[in-house]
Enzyme design. Structure first.
Site, PDB file in Angstrom:
ATOM      1  N   SER A 258     -10.746  -0.253   3.322  1.00  0.00           N
ATOM      2  CA  SER A 258      -9.966  -0.498   4.550  1.00  0.00           C
ATOM      3  C   SER A 258      -9.431   0.825   5.078  1.00  0.00           C
ATOM      4  CB  SER A 258      -8.784  -1.415   4.261  1.00  0.00           C
ATOM      5  OG  SER A 258      -9.244  -2.609   3.699  1.00  0.00           O
TER       6      SER A 258
ATOM      7  N   GLU B 128      -4.845   4.197   6.288  1.00  0.00           N
ATOM      8  CA  GLU B 128      -4.539   3.950   4.867  1.00  0.00           C
ATOM      9  C   GLU B 128      -4.933   5.105   3.939  1.00  0.00           C
ATOM     10  OE1 GLU B 128      -5.326  -0.065   3.127  1.00  0.00           O
ATOM     11  OE2 GLU B 128      -6.219   1.080   1.496  1.00  0.00           O
TER      12      GLU B 128
ATOM     13  N   ARG C 251       0.831  -1.220   0.000  1.00  0.00           N
ATOM     14  CA  ARG C 251       0.000   0.000   0.000  1.00  0.00           C
ATOM     15  C   ARG C 251       0.860   1.263   0.000  1.00  0.00           C
ATOM     16  NH1 ARG C 251      -2.871  -3.727  -0.692  1.00  0.00           N
ATOM     17  NH2 ARG C 251      -4.895  -4.138   0.266  1.00  0.00           N
TER      18      ARG C 251
HETATM   19  C1  LIG Z   1     -15.310   0.140  -1.048  1.00  0.00           C
HETATM   20  C2  LIG Z   1     -13.836   0.336  -1.260  1.00  0.00           C
HETATM   21  C3  LIG Z   1     -13.008  -0.765  -1.420  1.00  0.00           C
HETATM   22  C4  LIG Z   1     -11.634  -0.588  -1.612  1.00  0.00           C
HETATM   23  N1  LIG Z   1     -10.853  -1.699  -1.786  1.00  0.00           N
HETATM   24  C5  LIG Z   1      -9.530  -1.567  -1.975  1.00  0.00           C
HETATM   25  C6  LIG Z   1      -8.709  -2.727  -2.156  1.00  0.00           C
HETATM   26  O1  LIG Z   1      -9.173  -3.860  -2.157  1.00  0.00           O
HETATM   27  N2  LIG Z   1      -7.374  -2.532  -2.336  1.00  0.00           N
HETATM   28  C7  LIG Z   1      -6.821  -1.287  -2.371  1.00  0.00           C
HETATM   29  O2  LIG Z   1      -5.590  -1.198  -2.553  1.00  0.00           O
HETATM   30  N3  LIG Z   1      -7.573  -0.175  -2.223  1.00  0.00           N
HETATM   31  C8  LIG Z   1      -8.901  -0.284  -2.022  1.00  0.00           C
HETATM   32  N4  LIG Z   1      -9.681   0.838  -1.847  1.00  0.00           N
HETATM   33  C9  LIG Z   1      -9.051   2.172  -1.856  1.00  0.00           C
HETATM   34  C10 LIG Z   1      -9.115   2.909  -3.233  1.00  0.00           C
HETATM   35  O3  LIG Z   1     -10.124   2.388  -4.021  1.00  0.00           O
HETATM   36  C11 LIG Z   1      -7.791   2.821  -3.989  1.00  0.00           C
HETATM   37  O4  LIG Z   1      -6.739   3.341  -3.223  1.00  0.00           O
HETATM   38  C12 LIG Z   1      -7.860   3.582  -5.326  1.00  0.00           C
HETATM   39  O5  LIG Z   1      -6.688   3.347  -6.084  1.00  0.00           O
HETATM   40  C13 LIG Z   1      -8.025   5.088  -5.142  1.00  0.00           C
HETATM   41  O6  LIG Z   1      -8.292   5.643  -6.421  1.00  0.00           O
HETATM   42  P1  LIG Z   1      -8.973   7.055  -6.595  1.00  0.00           P
HETATM   43  O7  LIG Z   1      -8.936   7.372  -8.047  1.00  0.00           O
HETATM   44  O8  LIG Z   1     -10.307   7.053  -5.949  1.00  0.00           O
HETATM   45  O9  LIG Z   1      -7.947   7.967  -5.795  1.00  0.00           O
HETATM   46  P2  LIG Z   1      -8.288   9.285  -4.946  1.00  0.00           P
HETATM   47  O10 LIG Z   1      -8.946   8.890  -3.667  1.00  0.00           O
HETATM   48  O11 LIG Z   1      -8.958  10.295  -5.791  1.00  0.00           O
HETATM   49  O12 LIG Z   1      -6.807   9.779  -4.625  1.00  0.00           O
HETATM   50  C14 LIG Z   1      -5.986   9.029  -3.756  1.00  0.00           C
HETATM   51  C15 LIG Z   1      -4.596   9.704  -3.705  1.00  0.00           C
HETATM   52  O13 LIG Z   1      -3.964   9.589  -4.967  1.00  0.00           O
HETATM   53  C16 LIG Z   1      -3.689  10.881  -5.520  1.00  0.00           C
HETATM   54  N5  LIG Z   1      -3.962  10.778  -6.955  1.00  0.00           N
HETATM   55  C17 LIG Z   1      -5.118  10.441  -7.556  1.00  0.00           C
HETATM   56  N6  LIG Z   1      -4.963  10.428  -8.892  1.00  0.00           N
HETATM   57  C18 LIG Z   1      -3.677  10.772  -9.139  1.00  0.00           C
HETATM   58  C19 LIG Z   1      -2.912  10.950 -10.330  1.00  0.00           C
HETATM   59  N7  LIG Z   1      -3.427  10.767 -11.554  1.00  0.00           N
HETATM   60  N8  LIG Z   1      -1.611  11.338 -10.198  1.00  0.00           N
HETATM   61  C20 LIG Z   1      -1.056  11.532  -8.970  1.00  0.00           C
HETATM   62  N9  LIG Z   1      -1.732  11.387  -7.814  1.00  0.00           N
HETATM   63  C21 LIG Z   1      -3.033  10.999  -7.905  1.00  0.00           C
HETATM   64  C22 LIG Z   1      -4.610  11.853  -4.795  1.00  0.00           C
HETATM   65  O14 LIG Z   1      -4.075  13.154  -4.766  1.00  0.00           O
HETATM   66  C23 LIG Z   1      -4.683  11.211  -3.415  1.00  0.00           C
HETATM   67  O15 LIG Z   1      -3.550  11.563  -2.656  1.00  0.00           O
HETATM   68  C24 LIG Z   1     -11.066   0.708  -1.655  1.00  0.00           C
HETATM   69  C25 LIG Z   1     -11.909   1.829  -1.502  1.00  0.00           C
HETATM   70  C26 LIG Z   1     -13.278   1.647  -1.300  1.00  0.00           C
HETATM   71  C27 LIG Z   1     -14.163   2.842  -1.168  1.00  0.00           C
END
Ligand SMILES: Cc1cc2nc3c(=O)[nH]c(=O)nc-3n(C[C@H](O)[C@H](O)[C@H](O)COP(=O)(O)OP(=O)(O)OC[C@H]3O[C@@H](n4cnc5c(N)ncnc54)[C@H](O)[C@@H]3O)c2cc1C
Length: 339
Positions: free
Chosen positions: A239, A335, A166
């Protein structure tokens, strides 16, 4: 196309916790040129730029005094194909699960265990997303990012990204890189990872003896849907705590006190504990304080029952951290990115 910058936009629909805070400025970028325009727009307005994907790994604790830039670039392409191994490139704004389904429809295996993770392709390397025994790094080939310091475009390979559990260089150097597109190496006949959690059992129950990558994806989607709350129904960020790595002596001591402790010895001698087990054992599962709570089926997931603020959710997380430290001597790390 010229970037459209709006003022005072509610972020409620743009974070999966459903926390209602406002962005001072808001824009959506569909291509690299618009990303550069957003950097200029933030500089002109003398505010920082915050990059947003699907908002599924964020806890917003106050109004965001920044230009929030949602990555909305789309596009998936095959960049190399030798008949067995394929290289795929996807734009940062592609929704992650849709991308995984696209690869499976083409007959490309590798990402099936990462099905149904919310968010975007561009955010997937940030915390090296992982699920069911597979991490992004296992299929990762490279990415293209914009360096906000120099304005240069840079290519990263696997080594450059320093992926860990992570974690990645992009999480550690938060605010420096904007990931524009990501490349993956997939296989037409990849070996499948079925040993983690109930995947194998679920397939066996369905009478599937020789599963395809799509069968694995469907099984994982079904398991996840039963286990995790849907953010569209109940706000959450998946998580909320990382599984802690502890010294073997501490794990042994805990095991003597709790025979059912869930612990995974690591190659480096440390032991990974299941954060959800610790939280459940401490009695937090199903706890609710106002609209902030711990999910009734999944102790690792904090939930917003409606109008919880980011501060209330963070306050609950801190109470849990203090309790786990006192009871077990284990420190839990949050996380999601707390802003
Ligand atoms: C129901 C649920 C289940 C989940 N299950 C998992 C799982 O099984 N495994 C897991 O690893 N995660 C899980 N997650 C967490 C999440 O889905 C992941 O971390 C996902 O990759 C976040 O993507 P996002 O586009 O929503 O990022 P955001 O929440 O929009 O951003 C997260 C971070 O990344 C940065 N960021 C976003 N896009 C970029 C970019 N293009 N360039 C640089 N920085 C960027 C943002 O500034 C922020 O700091 C889960 C979340 C939920 C709600």
């Amino acid at each position: 196309m010229t970037l459209v910058v709006q003022s005072a936009v509610s972020l409620r629909a743009y974070n999966t916790f459903g926390v209602d805070v406002a962005a001072r400025y808001w824009a959506e970028a569909s291509d690299d040129a618009q990303v550069r325009q957003a950097l200029d727009a933030a500089r002109d307005r003398q505010v920082p730029l915050l990059v947003l994907g699907g908002g599924s790994n964020l806890l917003l604790t106050a109004n965001v005094e920044a230009l929030v830039l949602r990555m909305a670039s789309r596009g998936i392409r095959v960049v190399a194909d030798d008949g067995q191994r394929v290289e795929i490139e996807a734009e940062a704004g592609e929704p992650w699960h849709g991308f995984v389904l696209w690869t499976l429809q083409q007959g490309f295996a590798g990402l099936e265990n990462l099905s149904l993770i919310p968010g975007t392709v561009g955010a997937s390397p940030v915390q090296n997303i992982g699920a069911y025994g597979v991490e992004l790094k296992d299929c990762f080939l490279g990415l293209t990012a914009l360096d906000r310091r120099s304005g240069e475009i840079r290519e990263f390979d696997l080594q450059d990204c320093a992926f860990a559990y992570r974690d990645s260089r992009f999480k550690r150097e938060s605010g420096r890189w904007i990931i524009l597109r990501v490349r993956f190496a997939l296989e037409r006949n990849a070996s499948l990872h079925l040993d983690y959690g109930p995947v194998h059992q679920r397939l066996a129950e369905q009478g599937i003896e020789a599963p395809s990558a799509s069968d694995v994806s469907r099984a994982i989607c079904a398991i996840r849907s039963e286990k995790l709350p849907d953010p569209a129904v109940l706000g959450n960020a998946g998580s909320f705590f990382k599984n802690p790595l502890v010294p073997a002596e501490l794990a042994q001591r805990l095991q003597q006190q709790h025979v059912d402790l869930v612990a995974y010895p690591q190659a480096d001698g440390q032991v990974k504990l299941a954060a959800g087990w610790l939280i459940e054992k401490a009695g937090w599962k199903g706890f609710r304080d106002g609209d902030a709570g711990v999910h009734r089926l999944q102790a690792l997931v904090l939930v917003n029952y409606g109008h919880a603020t980011g501060q209330q959710l963070l306050g609950l997380a801190q109470r849990i951290q203090a309790d786990i430290a006192e009871r077990f001597g284990v420190s839990l790390e949050i996380e999601p990115n707390v802003l």
